[in-house]
Design an enzyme around this catalytic site. Structure first.
Site, mmCIF file in Angstrom:
data_model
loop_
_atom_site.group_PDB
_atom_site.id
_atom_site.type_symbol
_atom_site.label_atom_id
_atom_site.label_comp_id
_atom_site.label_asym_id
_atom_site.label_seq_id
_atom_site.Cartn_x
_atom_site.Cartn_y
_atom_site.Cartn_z
ATOM 1 N N ASN A 20 0.867 -1.180 0.000
ATOM 2 C CA ASN A 20 0.000 0.000 0.000
ATOM 3 C C ASN A 20 0.906 1.232 0.000
ATOM 4 O O ASN A 20 1.490 1.584 1.014
ATOM 5 C CB ASN A 20 -0.878 -0.045 1.267
ATOM 6 C CG ASN A 20 -1.709 1.205 1.455
ATOM 7 O OD1 ASN A 20 -1.798 2.046 0.555
ATOM 8 N ND2 ASN A 20 -2.328 1.331 2.625
ATOM 9 N N LYS A 22 0.099 4.262 -0.292
ATOM 10 C CA LYS A 22 -0.563 5.441 0.301
ATOM 11 C C LYS A 22 -0.374 6.664 -0.607
ATOM 12 O O LYS A 22 -0.232 6.500 -1.819
ATOM 13 C CB LYS A 22 -0.063 5.670 1.726
ATOM 14 C CG LYS A 22 -0.200 4.403 2.567
ATOM 15 C CD LYS A 22 -0.051 4.602 4.037
ATOM 16 C CE LYS A 22 -0.222 3.246 4.728
ATOM 17 N NZ LYS A 22 -0.160 3.340 6.186
ATOM 18 N N HIS A 108 -9.705 1.095 5.112
ATOM 19 C CA HIS A 108 -8.422 1.313 5.793
ATOM 20 C C HIS A 108 -8.627 2.278 6.966
ATOM 21 O O HIS A 108 -9.423 3.224 6.869
ATOM 22 C CB HIS A 108 -7.407 1.880 4.799
ATOM 23 C CG HIS A 108 -6.008 1.853 5.326
ATOM 24 N ND1 HIS A 108 -5.553 2.791 6.216
ATOM 25 C CD2 HIS A 108 -4.987 0.988 5.131
ATOM 26 C CE1 HIS A 108 -4.294 2.508 6.536
ATOM 27 N NE2 HIS A 108 -3.932 1.415 5.890
ATOM 28 N N GLU A 110 -6.946 4.686 7.993
ATOM 29 C CA GLU A 110 -6.697 6.100 7.679
ATOM 30 C C GLU A 110 -7.935 6.730 7.033
ATOM 31 O O GLU A 110 -8.204 7.916 7.229
ATOM 32 C CB GLU A 110 -5.461 6.221 6.775
ATOM 33 C CG GLU A 110 -4.185 5.961 7.580
ATOM 34 C CD GLU A 110 -3.010 5.423 6.765
ATOM 35 O OE1 GLU A 110 -3.064 5.464 5.526
ATOM 36 O OE2 GLU A 110 -2.056 4.935 7.399
ATOM 37 N N GLU A 180 -5.420 -5.005 10.697
ATOM 38 C CA GLU A 180 -4.412 -3.975 10.893
ATOM 39 C C GLU A 180 -4.683 -3.234 12.202
ATOM 40 O O GLU A 180 -5.496 -2.288 12.210
ATOM 41 C CB GLU A 180 -4.441 -2.974 9.740
ATOM 42 C CG GLU A 180 -4.176 -3.593 8.384
ATOM 43 C CD GLU A 180 -3.617 -2.562 7.416
ATOM 44 O OE1 GLU A 180 -2.504 -2.776 6.931
ATOM 45 O OE2 GLU A 180 -4.256 -1.528 7.174
ATOM 46 N N GLY A 186 2.311 2.332 10.743
ATOM 47 C CA GLY A 186 3.249 3.434 10.559
ATOM 48 C C GLY A 186 3.946 3.879 11.839
ATOM 49 O O GLY A 186 4.564 4.935 11.872
ATOM 50 N N SER A 226 3.345 -2.027 10.419
ATOM 51 C CA SER A 226 4.797 -2.074 10.625
ATOM 52 C C SER A 226 5.398 -3.448 10.334
ATOM 53 O O SER A 226 6.340 -3.883 11.000
ATOM 54 C CB SER A 226 5.145 -1.604 12.044
ATOM 55 O OG SER A 226 4.733 -0.260 12.221
HETATM 56 P P1 PGA Z 1 2.681 0.307 7.631
HETATM 57 O O1 PGA Z 1 1.226 0.473 7.000
HETATM 58 O O2 PGA Z 1 3.242 -0.991 7.098
HETATM 59 O O3 PGA Z 1 3.454 1.502 7.189
HETATM 60 O O4 PGA Z 1 2.510 0.248 9.113
HETATM 61 C C1 PGA Z 1 0.370 -0.614 6.789
HETATM 62 C C2 PGA Z 1 -0.920 -0.131 6.179
HETATM 63 O O5 PGA Z 1 -1.389 0.955 6.541
HETATM 64 O O6 PGA Z 1 -1.524 -0.817 5.338
#
Ligand code: PGA
Length: 263
Positions: A20, A22, A108, A110, A180, A186, A226
């Protein structure tokens, strides 16, 4: 495998590593990353694990063009809940399908947080994707305070039941789930392999209760948050973890390819 509930064909459950990207990169950088991943991927001919790359919308076409002859799949990061018409700025599931985009992240954290996406809206997006033959990668996961209060299972259960449990057995089979935990996205904080395994097993149990053993066993459930070159192998080794949804580390072709090879 016969586990007392009848024969279950575990071969059906696909291993997946999805990147992803983003809202990162410009066009030239995106093209370079696609090319580097393709070089590393070489003439890999296996569909298990499946590699999926989810760039921002404007880079989808370069992705589908460059990976045309390969087994690498392209996914979007979001979709409209509407089928088409006067919705300025939106992108429909039919548009994605017409560009050979095979997967789409939906729900997601976010988007839930920054764009106030509700379970009801996510449900509509899932429906749009399924109607247009785009496989939803449905994200769920609890916030840190919810885990601290022992509410992680309750939260994930309501996210899944509110947005997915209206689907028929045939429909839900065309979907991928990504667990997640929001506190791990992140942040550099990863769920331990045991925490991931525990939640994935719980999700599979929910699917078995609502649908049946076959739906539960065949569902690919990815871990995200992460996930990196150091921890991927151990997390992916858990029996209920079928791969990962990778954010930050997917922007490095070497790291992403290494994670893809971590089964
Ligand atoms: P990250 O994000 O690996 O940077 O923690 C995962 C995601 O949001 O899908």
């Amino acid at each position: 495998m016969n586990n007392g509930f009848g024969f279950v064909n575990l071969d059906m459950r696909k291993k997946i590593v999805a990147g992803n990207w983003k809202m990162n990169l410009n066009f030239q950088e995106a093209e370079e990353i696609f090319e580097s991943i393709i070089d590393l991927y070489g003439d890999e001919d296996s569909e298990n694990p499946i590699m999926i790359i989810c760039p921002p919308y404007p880079f989808l076409e370069v992705g589908t063009d460059l990976t045309d002859e390969l087994k690498i799949c392209i996914g979007a990061q979001d979709v409209s809940s509407h089928s088409g018409g006067a919705y300025t700025g939106e992108v429909s599931a039919a548009m994605l399908d017409s560009m050979d985009v095979e997967y789409c992240i939906v729900g997601h954290s976010e988007r839930r947080k920054h764009f106030n996406e509700s379970s009801a809206l996510i449900k509509e997006k899932v429906e749009q994707l399924l109607e247009n033959d785009v496989c939803p990668i449905f994200c769920c996961g609890e916030q840190l305070e919810e885990r601290q209060h022992g509410k992680e299972f309750e939260v994930v259960k309501s996210q899944i039941s509110e947005s997915l449990f209206h689907l028929s057995k045939d429909e839900i089979e065309n979907l991928v789930i990504a667990y997640e935990p929001v506190w791990a996205i992140g942040t550099g904080l990863t769920a331990t392999p045991d925490q991931a395994e525990e939640m994935h097993a719980f999700i599979r149990k929910l699917l078995k209760e609502k649908y049946d053993e076959k739906v539960a066993e065949n569902m690919s459930i990815l871990y995200g948050g992460s996930c990196n070159v150091k921890n991927a192998r151990e997390i992916f080794s858990k029996p209920n973890v079928d791969g990962g949804l990778i954010g930050g580390a997917s922007l490095s072709p070497d790291d992403f390819y290494h994670i893809y090879k971590s089964f």
